[in-house]
Each structure stands twice: as structure tokens, then as C-alpha cells.
Design a protein around this motif. Structure first.
Motif, PDB file in Angstrom:
ATOM      1  N   GLU A  76       1.129  -1.373  -0.032  1.00  0.00           N
ATOM      2  CA  GLU A  76       0.117   0.169  -0.029  1.00  0.00           C
ATOM      3  C   GLU A  76       1.048   1.622   0.562  1.00  0.00           C
ATOM      4  N   ILE A  77       2.457   0.917   1.071  1.00  0.00           N
ATOM      5  CA  ILE A  77       2.824   2.092   0.697  1.00  0.00           C
ATOM      6  C   ILE A  77       3.724   2.542  -0.788  1.00  0.00           C
ATOM      7  N   VAL A  78       4.089   1.336  -1.402  1.00  0.00           N
ATOM      8  CA  VAL A  78       4.763   1.704  -2.525  1.00  0.00           C
ATOM      9  C   VAL A  78       3.557   2.868  -3.455  1.00  0.00           C
ATOM     10  N   ARG A  79       2.122   2.123  -3.416  1.00  0.00           N
ATOM     11  CA  ARG A  79       1.265   1.539  -4.405  1.00  0.00           C
ATOM     12  C   ARG A  79       1.057   4.157  -4.366  1.00  0.00           C
ATOM     13  N   GLY A  80       0.803   3.577  -3.277  1.00  0.00           N
ATOM     14  CA  GLY A  80       0.271   5.515  -2.924  1.00  0.00           C
ATOM     15  C   GLY A  80       2.139   6.722  -2.784  1.00  0.00           C
ATOM     16  N   SER A  81       3.025   6.085  -2.863  1.00  0.00           N
ATOM     17  CA  SER A  81       4.215   6.783  -2.876  1.00  0.00           C
ATOM     18  C   SER A  81       5.033   6.657  -3.916  1.00  0.00           C
ATOM     19  N   PRO A  82       5.385   7.325  -4.502  1.00  0.00           N
ATOM     20  CA  PRO A  82       6.055   7.133  -6.094  1.00  0.00           C
ATOM     21  C   PRO A  82       7.594   7.431  -5.395  1.00  0.00           C
ATOM     22  N   ALA A  83       7.995   8.079  -4.075  1.00  0.00           N
ATOM     23  CA  ALA A  83       9.213   8.395  -3.942  1.00  0.00           C
ATOM     24  C   ALA A  83       9.663   7.296  -2.582  1.00  0.00           C
ATOM     25  N   ALA A  84       8.247   6.468  -2.148  1.00  0.00           N
ATOM     26  CA  ALA A  84       9.043   5.280  -1.660  1.00  0.00           C
ATOM     27  C   ALA A  84       9.354   4.151  -2.362  1.00  0.00           C
ATOM     28  N   ALA A 110       3.399  -2.347  -6.920  1.00  0.00           N
ATOM     29  CA  ALA A 110       2.437  -1.251  -6.625  1.00  0.00           C
ATOM     30  C   ALA A 110       1.190  -1.691  -6.768  1.00  0.00           C
ATOM     31  N   SER A 111       1.324  -2.568  -8.529  1.00  0.00           N
ATOM     32  CA  SER A 111      -0.272  -2.558  -8.909  1.00  0.00           C
ATOM     33  C   SER A 111      -1.237  -3.485  -8.889  1.00  0.00           C
ATOM     34  N   GLY A 112      -0.570  -4.139  -7.755  1.00  0.00           N
ATOM     35  CA  GLY A 112      -1.154  -5.202  -7.289  1.00  0.00           C
ATOM     36  C   GLY A 112      -1.302  -7.340  -8.688  1.00  0.00           C
ATOM     37  N   ARG A 113       0.186  -6.843  -9.103  1.00  0.00           N
ATOM     38  CA  ARG A 113      -0.219  -7.884 -10.316  1.00  0.00           C
ATOM     39  C   ARG A 113       0.646  -8.905  -9.254  1.00  0.00           C
ATOM     40  N   ILE A 114       1.092  -8.257  -8.360  1.00  0.00           N
ATOM     41  CA  ILE A 114       2.245  -9.531  -8.268  1.00  0.00           C
ATOM     42  C   ILE A 114       1.603  -9.546  -6.589  1.00  0.00           C
ATOM     43  N   THR A 115       1.204 -10.668  -5.893  1.00  0.00           N
ATOM     44  CA  THR A 115       0.153 -10.758  -4.261  1.00  0.00           C
ATOM     45  C   THR A 115       1.284 -11.480  -3.836  1.00  0.00           C
ATOM     46  N   TYR A 116       1.208 -11.681  -2.196  1.00  0.00           N
ATOM     47  CA  TYR A 116       2.079 -12.246  -1.294  1.00  0.00           C
ATOM     48  C   TYR A 116       2.270 -13.707  -1.258  1.00  0.00           C
ATOM     49  N   SER A 117       1.011 -13.822  -2.008  1.00  0.00           N
ATOM     50  CA  SER A 117       1.851 -15.941  -2.472  1.00  0.00           C
ATOM     51  C   SER A 117       2.546 -16.011  -3.528  1.00  0.00           C
ATOM     52  N   ASP A 118       2.023 -15.049  -4.826  1.00  0.00           N
ATOM     53  CA  ASP A 118       3.051 -15.406  -6.005  1.00  0.00           C
ATOM     54  C   ASP A 118       4.018 -14.675  -5.419  1.00  0.00           C
ATOM     55  N   PRO A 137       3.720 -18.661 -11.320  1.00  0.00           N
ATOM     56  CA  PRO A 137       3.859 -18.376 -12.245  1.00  0.00           C
ATOM     57  C   PRO A 137       3.349 -16.819 -13.160  1.00  0.00           C
ATOM     58  N   ARG A 138       2.869 -16.577 -11.898  1.00  0.00           N
ATOM     59  CA  ARG A 138       2.249 -15.087 -12.316  1.00  0.00           C
ATOM     60  C   ARG A 138       3.292 -14.500 -12.307  1.00  0.00           C
TER      61      ARG A 138
END
Length: 109
Positions: free
Chosen positions: A30-38, A86-94, A100-101
Motif C-alpha cells: 500500500e505504501i509503494v502503491r501510494g508513494s512514488p518516492a517510497a 505496487a499495481s497488485g499484480r503480484i500478491t503475497y502468495s505469488d 507463474p504470475r
């Protein structure tokens, strides 16, 4: 500024060591999703660790990622991984299982 350094450290450790809980992964996501600097700082910290990989490991990663071994494999890996998280394409499980994802994302697909 202190929060940014904590986020960067958490993000870097997330990708370098893989020792992270789902809660801390979701928080970092969530932090890297909302903060380009982070996200930028996290990529840089990830890169600082990943570039120390052996030449053999980098060549192996280049094959998996479909990039030339002459390119900056560590930087590309970190950018693709952070962008996917950040985009949510990689989950914790992935991330934990290198599913493969996860592989598709680091291949740039």
C-alpha cells in the motif's frame, strides 16, 4: 522523512530476504502503491542488494526475465517486481512461491 526510510528499509528487506509476513507485505504494498518516492527508494535499496548477485545468478535471471545478460539485470528485476507489487499484480502468495504470475511480471508480460 523517518517514515520514508522505514518504508524503504522494509521494502528492501521484503525483496532481498523474503522474510516477511502477509501483513507487512500488504502494508509495504500500500505504501509503494501510494508513494512514488517510497517505491523509487525501495527499488534503489533492492538494487543495492540484488546487484551483488554472482555473475552466474545474474545470467540465470537474465534468461528467466528474457533480457540480455549485458543489461542491468538487477535493476530490471527490482523495477519489474516493485511495479508488479505496487499495481497488485503480484500478491503475497505469488511473491513467496515465485508463482507463474510472479514470473510473468518479472518477464515484463
Amino acid at each position: 522523512m523517518r517514515l520514508l526510510s522505514i518504508v524503504a528499509l522494509a521494502s528492501a528487506s521484503l525483496f532481498i530476504t523474503g522474510c516477511v509476513t502477509e501483513t507487512s507485505y500488504n502494508r509495504a504494498q500500500e505504501i509503494v502503491r501510494g508513494s512514488p518516492a517510497a517505491k523509487r527508494d525501495g527499488v534503489n535499496k533492492c538494487y543495492a542488494g540484488a546487484r551483488r548477485a554472482s555473475p552466474a545468478r545474474k545470467a540465470e535471471m537474465a534468461k528467466i526475465m528474457n533480457v540480455s545478460p549485458r543489461r542491468d539485470v538487477a535493476r530490471i528485476y527490482c523495477q519489474r517486481a516493485f511495479n508488479g507489487i505496487a499495481s497488485g499484480r503480484i500478491t503475497y502468495s505469488d511473491f513467496r512461491t515465485k508463482s507463474p504470475r510472479f514470473i510473468r511480471v518479472i518477464q515484463g508480460r
